[in-house]
Design a protein around this motif. Structure first.
Motif, PDB file in Angstrom:
ATOM      1  N   VAL A 125       1.993   7.489  11.866  1.00  9.63           N
ATOM      2  CA  VAL A 125       1.409   8.426  12.820  1.00  9.63           C
ATOM      3  C   VAL A 125       0.147   7.776  13.381  1.00  9.63           C
ATOM      4  N   PHE A 126       0.083   7.666  14.732  1.00 10.01           N
ATOM      5  CA  PHE A 126      -1.095   7.113  15.386  1.00 10.01           C
ATOM      6  C   PHE A 126      -2.039   8.264  15.723  1.00 10.01           C
ATOM      7  N   ASN A 127      -3.321   8.121  15.324  1.00 14.74           N
ATOM      8  CA  ASN A 127      -4.302   9.189  15.465  1.00 14.74           C
ATOM      9  C   ASN A 127      -5.458   8.770  16.369  1.00 14.74           C
TER      10      ASN A 127
ATOM     11  N   VAL B 142       1.163  10.162  18.124  1.00 18.95           N
ATOM     12  CA  VAL B 142       2.468   9.511  18.269  1.00 18.95           C
ATOM     13  C   VAL B 142       3.015   9.182  16.888  1.00 18.95           C
ATOM     14  N   TYR B 143       4.325   9.419  16.729  1.00 20.68           N
ATOM     15  CA  TYR B 143       5.008   9.041  15.485  1.00 20.68           C
ATOM     16  C   TYR B 143       5.935   7.867  15.749  1.00 20.68           C
TER      17      TYR B 143
ATOM     18  N   ALA C  70       0.194   5.826   7.425  1.00 20.79           N
ATOM     19  CA  ALA C  70       1.546   5.375   7.098  1.00 20.79           C
ATOM     20  C   ALA C  70       1.888   5.763   5.663  1.00 20.79           C
ATOM     21  N   LYS C  71       3.165   6.073   5.433  1.00 12.50           N
ATOM     22  CA  LYS C  71       3.619   6.411   4.084  1.00 12.50           C
ATOM     23  C   LYS C  71       3.554   5.182   3.189  1.00 12.50           C
ATOM     24  N   GLU C  72       3.932   4.021   3.753  1.00  7.76           N
ATOM     25  CA  GLU C  72       3.871   2.761   3.015  1.00  7.76           C
ATOM     26  C   GLU C  72       3.479   1.650   3.982  1.00  7.76           C
ATOM     27  N   ALA C  73       2.940   0.560   3.425  1.00  6.31           N
ATOM     28  CA  ALA C  73       2.579  -0.590   4.247  1.00  6.31           C
ATOM     29  C   ALA C  73       2.632  -1.855   3.402  1.00  6.31           C
ATOM     30  N   ASP C  74       3.051  -2.945   4.023  1.00  7.35           N
ATOM     31  CA  ASP C  74       3.023  -4.273   3.413  1.00  7.35           C
ATOM     32  C   ASP C  74       2.241  -5.185   4.343  1.00  7.35           C
ATOM     33  N   LEU C  75       1.343  -5.966   3.786  1.00  4.46           N
ATOM     34  CA  LEU C  75       0.561  -6.858   4.645  1.00  4.46           C
ATOM     35  C   LEU C  75       0.323  -8.176   3.947  1.00  4.46           C
TER      36      LEU C  75
ATOM     37  N   LEU D 178       0.824  -1.196   0.000  1.00  3.77           N
ATOM     38  CA  LEU D 178       0.000   0.000   0.000  1.00  3.77           C
ATOM     39  C   LEU D 178       0.865   1.257   0.000  1.00  3.77           C
ATOM     40  N   VAL D 179       0.395   2.288  -0.689  1.00  2.83           N
ATOM     41  CA  VAL D 179       1.056   3.595  -0.725  1.00  2.83           C
ATOM     42  C   VAL D 179       0.114   4.614  -0.093  1.00  2.83           C
ATOM     43  N   LYS D 180       0.669   5.439   0.849  1.00  3.12           N
ATOM     44  CA  LYS D 180      -0.140   6.407   1.598  1.00  3.12           C
ATOM     45  C   LYS D 180      -1.369   5.712   2.169  1.00  3.12           C
ATOM     46  N   ALA D 181      -1.102   4.856   3.145  1.00  2.00           N
ATOM     47  CA  ALA D 181      -2.131   3.968   3.675  1.00  2.00           C
ATOM     48  C   ALA D 181      -2.693   4.478   5.004  1.00  2.00           C
ATOM     49  N   THR D 182      -3.933   4.111   5.255  1.00  2.00           N
ATOM     50  CA  THR D 182      -4.605   4.331   6.530  1.00  2.00           C
ATOM     51  C   THR D 182      -5.177   2.989   6.984  1.00  2.00           C
ATOM     52  N   ALA D 183      -5.030   2.674   8.290  1.00  2.00           N
ATOM     53  CA  ALA D 183      -5.520   1.398   8.815  1.00  2.00           C
ATOM     54  C   ALA D 183      -6.230   1.619  10.138  1.00  2.00           C
ATOM     55  N   THR D 184      -7.285   0.859  10.382  1.00  2.00           N
ATOM     56  CA  THR D 184      -8.031   0.919  11.645  1.00  2.00           C
ATOM     57  C   THR D 184      -8.880  -0.341  11.775  1.00  2.00           C
ATOM     58  N   THR D 185      -9.306  -0.649  12.992  1.00  2.46           N
ATOM     59  CA  THR D 185     -10.281  -1.719  13.223  1.00  2.46           C
ATOM     60  C   THR D 185     -11.636  -1.147  13.594  1.00  2.46           C
TER      61      THR D 185
END
Length: 783
Positions: A186-188, A195-196, A169-174, A150-157
């Motif tokens: 960055v945690f929001n 938090v970074y 996140a700027k990038e993510a692999d899952l 993923l590029v410029k990703a956002t994740a949440t439950t």
């Protein structure tokens, strides 16, 4: 010319108005009769559309309107599709939606290789059902069946357009059912960054996995700030290891290990070790914050608690084993850290859930024991050992060489099941026998063998049922040596040598009768589909059972016998007990749907169980010792035992002992609980003890100075869990001494349960410490 022109116009009108497929280039031979197209490969996709058009002689197939690709339970949807038949590459545009297993993907535009499940998505959303995680990204690259980048990703439950928390996140692999790796994170909370972190990892699966668990942290008035971080490691499908690291600012660092194994249905093991190099010591009794009046100190810095449980069989034979291991560094460790993450409360709960048994209570001696056993058809054999540790010896207290604690090393047992002596006779018999060596560092040592046979005569005469039994306890002591340390002996401090025997006859009998009546109640619900799930009380049964019991044990002087365990001082008994049982049972019918149709399913519940008993003690009636301190009281207290559960929302349990001599209750233990599914629960319990409530245990002592009266208790405990709404609740607990008004323990807790966050904070004050703990769990992040 005019006719040619009209034919061309008609042909164009037909092609445009009715079917692009009919007038385009010829479709591949894989077209199905229902108008769908089947792709190539071992696991082909079936493609549906409002229209399918072949371009470049079938090399490219274009579909428009309600595009649907189906393979098993997986499918993709879009407004437009272009399939390259020679490479099996497909372009999807407009309202792209894919369901792959339990995972879901949405995007504006996507391209997929239908053969190896790779591709990319633009402005996409990905939902992983297993961990219930949502991902958003400008670009998602699908690298296989279960891998994404993923590029410029956002994740949440969290559900909803504005999640309670999210990760940017700027990038993510899952990888599905594995882990998600985030970079430049960055945690929001809501949309506010808190938090970074340059890197973060979260699980994307629900199966057992290695990783960080929820931490525990707070403040203790005796231990300072504390933080415990557990790490869970999966060894294999049957074994795991958890490593705990606990920081206590006033004590030091306490690592812990927990090992679990369940390799077969009956073969289990659990083991745990805590270790602390304590920065503090207790050099004087008054400095002890755990117990300042027990006369003990604690000079040791290395502190630990090792405990384990296990059971199983020997090489799949009929021989089985069980063991408990329990050893601690000092008398304070277990009580001092009882409320920590790896403490006694956790140990007790975990051992009972896994094995159905517990370790000794926190204030008791620690018991390590193990035995092998086999259950034959007629009898039961055991062989094992038992080691009891008194943790107060050593570390600045009385030297361990003066420890009088008895060790069973080894011990053998035989238990013969109750059976007929001869088929033609009404008599039955059973037997208990044991033998072992009883060792102590200071005090009497020696071997003991004991047989305890019993002959039983069952009685049934009309409405009367019962039995009469005669027993005899035959004991042989041998190899006796060492000082006599028994409090029940007049020769304390003397040396014993040699061998000895004893025989104590006993008689017991028990008789009861029973009468009952049943009331049938009118039924409200008919047996039909409209009433499925409903239940009602259809009958009540009242049972009365009068009982009479007699127990007699011969008065045998045992002061000159060795004292290893309490069984070496069997006291005289001569008791007649009366009891009346009242039981009210409700029969409830529930209408349920089954395969064969609708049925009434019956269940039974005891609404009321009331026992009233008393008796007469002939031995007490003729007692001559200690009359100045304790007058004779031959009549037993009137004991009332009540269990009352009229509805599922209320319950009551209670014991009360009323003294005919004091004209008051000398012992009371009662409790009640109110339950409401929406609003919560309220429980209250009351305990009362008068100092002489159990004086019969002490009047057999020869020396009145050995009699230690029980401490008076007059305490009430109230517990409330109030649900303010489905997400928010308050917890209150108070345990108070009603005589002094002093609080034994008080707790106030606040809990918040969101769809993707659990929060609980509690303040607790007891006789050892004050503590504040906070737990926050972001569901789906593994901690």
């Amino acid at each position: 010319m005019k006719y040619i022109y009209l034919y061309i116009v008609f042909l164009c009108f037909f092609c445009f108005g009715f079917s692009e497929t009919a007038c385009g280039a010829e479709l591949p031979s894989s077209i199905a009769s229902d108008g769908s197209l089947v792709s190539e490969g071992e696991l082909p996709w079936k493609i549906y559309a409002d229209s399918l058009v072949s371009v470049n002689d079938g090399v490219v197939i274009e579909g428009r309107g309600n595009i649907l690709l189906v393979r098993g339970e997986d499918y993709l949807k879009a407004d437009f599709a272009r399939l390259y038949t020679n490479t099996q590459w497909i372009l999807l545009q407009g309202n792209v939606y894919a369901k792959l297993g339990t995972d879901e993907v949405e995007a504006e535009e996507a391209e997929f290789d239908l053969t190896n499940s790779t591709g990319w998505l633009k402005n996409a959303k990905l939902f992983l059902a297993g961990p219930h995680m949502y991902f958003k990204s400008e670009e998602i690259y699908k690298k296989g069946e279960a891998r994404y980048s993923l590029v410029k990703a956002t994740a949440t439950t969290c559900d909803g357009d504005v999640p309670l928390w999210k990760i940017d996140a700027k990038e993510a692999d899952l990888e599905v059912d594995s882990y998600a790796h985030f970079y430049d994170v960055v945690f929001n909370i809501k949309d506010h960054g808190l938090v970074y972190a340059p890197y973060f990892v979260a699980p994307t699966k629900t199966t057992r996995q290695s990783g960080l668990l929820l931490p525990n942290y707070g403040y203790s008035s005796t231990q300072g700030l504390y933080y415990t971080q557990p790490y869970f490691h999966v060894i294999d499908q049957s074994r795991d290891l958890t490593v705990y690291g606990t920081v206590l600012t006033e004590k030091g660092f306490m690592p812990s290990l927990e090992y679990r194994s369940h390799t077969k249905a009956n073969e289990k093991m659990w083991a745990m070790l805590d270790f602390l190099y304590d920065s503090t010591r207790v050099m004087h009794e008054g400095e002890d914050e755990v117990d300042g009046i027990d006369g003990n100190i604690r000079t040791n810095r290395p502190r630990y608690w090792l405990r384990a449980m296990g059971n199983g069989d020997f090489f799949e034979t009929d021989w089985n084993y069980k063991y408990n291991l329990d050893y601690v560094s000092d008398q304070n460790f277990i009580r001092e850290f009882s409320n920590r993450m790896t403490g006694f409360d956790y140990t007790k709960e975990n051992s009972y859930d896994m094995f159905g048994r517990n370790f000794a209570e926190a204030d008791d001696n620690r018991i390590t024991q193990g035995f092998v056993y086999r259950n034959f058809e007629k009898f039961y054999l055991t062989a094992g050992m038992k080691y009891s540790q008194d943790p107060s010896f050593g570390h600045g207290n009385l030297a361990k060489k003066y420890d009088t604690t008895v060790q069973h090393l080894p011990e053998l047992g035989l238990y013969w099941n109750r059976d007929k002596i001869l088929p033609e006779l009404p008599f039955e018999w059973n037997l208990q026998a044991n033998a072992g060596y009883y060792y102590r560092r200071f005090g009497t040592k020696g071997a003991k063998a004991e047989a305890y046979p019993e002959i039983v005569f069952p009685v049934k005469a009309g409405f009367l049922y019962g039995e009469i039994a005669a027993r005899g306890r035959a004991t042989v002591y041998t190899g006796i040596s060492g000082a006599d340390t028994s409090l029940l002996s007049t020769r304390v401090g003397g040396e014993r040598q040699g061998s000895d025997t004893r025989f104590i006859p006993e008689i017991r009998s028990s008789f009861y009768s029973q009468a009952d009546r049943i009331w049938e109640l009118p039924k409200e619900y008919a047996l039909n589909r409209d009433n499925i799930g409903k239940s009602e009380t259809v009958a009540l049964k009242h049972t009365i059972q009068p009982r009479i019991m007699y127990e007699w044990t011969n008065d045998v002087d045992q002061e000159d016998k060795p004292f290893f365990t309490l069984e070496d001082r069997i006291q005289e008994q001569n008791n007649l007990i009366f009891r009346l049982d009242n039981i009210l049972t409700a029969k409830r019918n529930s209408i349920v749907q089954k395969k064969d149709g609708i049925e009434d399913v019956a269940s039974y519940v005891d609404l009321v169980n009331l026992q009233i008993s008393s008796g007469f003690d002939f031995k007490e009636n003729s007692r001559e010792k200690h009359l100045a301190e304790y007058e004779r009281r031959p009549w037993h207290d009137l004991k009332t035992r009540l269990i009352f559960r009229p509805q599922k929302w209320i319950s009551f349990d209670g014991n009360a002992f009323y003294s005919f001599y004091d004209n008051k209750f000398n012992r009371v233990d009662i409790g009640s609980t109110l339950y409401h599914e929406k609003f919560g629960t309220f429980s209250t319990s009351y305990s009362q003890r008068e100092p002489n409530y159990n004086y019969r245990k002490f009047v057999d002592y020869d020396d009145i100075n050995d009699v230690m009266e029980s401490e008076k208790i007059n305490a009430i405990t109230n517990t409330l869990r109030l649900n303010i709404n489905p997400e928010f609740h308050i917890y209150l607990m108070d345990r108070t001494n009603l005589d002094t008004g002093e609080n034994y323990e008080r707790a106030v807790g606040v809990g918040y349960r969101h769809q993707c966050v659990n929060f609980y904070a509690e303040y607790n004050k007891d006789q050892i410490e004050e503590r504040l703990s906070v737990n926050i769990e972001f569901l789906g992040l593994g901690f």
